[in-house]
Write an enzyme that holds these catalytic residues in place. Structure first.
Site: not given
Ligand code: 5RP
Length: 229
Positions: A89, A111
């Site tokens: 993630d 998540e």
């Molecule tokens: C979604 C999240 C994402 O992992 C976080 O916002 C980072 O996003 P990105 O990879 O687009 O910068 O927590 O809920």
């Protein structure tokens, strides 16, 4: 950290994603994150599945489930799962002690469940996400609508400046049918203590402080991969 442009940032996201998917083994049960960085990993996993890798996966959002299925990745209902071998993630901020702020994309509840189920929760980032102290990014908080005002007031009484997240001129609604409050606590001296205080608020479904849930952060800096674990 010096600013980087979008192409450099995307190259870092891709490099971190490639380093992370190398940890996936045949027959693994995999948790898939949400957001632009996680999307790079999902595409890479899709390629690996096309090449014969056999895995099952759970998705942290409806858009991740759709994306993964479009790449031929088998998605299983998260509610039926008691353990994951690995999850990948992104994050909005992380510190070297592996604490995070997540939820910029509004998928924080699923998540967090995935990170909690995962034996090897890997976060992938570009250099812009590394901070000395969490809190420049506001803490996303998912709240059940009928408890909105109560939770809002509780956040303010903990010293946070609360703001209801909007999508255009409507309230942002999560995949679980809830609202997001973005709470500005300033730089957070004790994220573990704040997490405990937030956990005690009834009607607050999940907050974006991920404390002690991460095994590895894989950060790409230019062409270098740096692993914090
Ligand atoms: C979604 C999240 C994402 O992992 C976080 O916002 C980072 O996003 P990105 O990879 O687009 O910068 O927590 O809920």
């Amino acid at each position: 950290m010096k600013p980087i442009d979008k192409n450099e940032q995307d190259a870092e996201k891709l490099a971190a994603a490639r380093a992370a998917v190398a940890f996936i083994k045949d027959r693994d049960f995999v948790g898939l994150g949400t957001g632009s960085t996680a999307t790079f990993a999902i595409r890479e996993i899709g390629e690996m599945v096309k090449g014969g890798l056999k895995i099952k996966a759970v998705a942290s959002s409806i858009r991740t489930a759709e994306l993964a299925q479009s790449y031929g990745i088998e998605i299983v209902d998260l509610g039926q799962v008691s353990s994951l071998d690995i999850s990948i993630d992104g994050a909005d901020e992380f510190t070297e002690d592996l604490n995070l702020i997540k939820g910029g994309g509004g998928a924080l509840f699923r998540e967090k469940i995935i990170a909690s189920l995962s034996k090897n929760s890997i976060i992938i980032t570009d250099t812009t996400k590394k901070v000395k102290q969490l809190g420049a990014f506001t803490v996303p908080i998912e709240v059940i609508p009928l408890a909105y005002q109560y939770v809002f007031d509780q956040i303010e009484s903990l010293g946070g400046k609360a703001r209801l997240r909007k999508a255009g001129n409507k309230n942002f609604i999560t995949d679980n049918g809830n609202y997001i409050i973005d709470a500005d606590f300033g730089l957070i001296a004790a994220p573990d203590q704040l997490a405990i205080a937030l956990n005690q608020i009834d009607g607050l479904l999940a907050h974006g402080l991920f404390i002690g849930l991460t095994q590895k952060v894989i950060m790409s800096q230019g062409s270098h991969i740096i692993i914090f674990d």
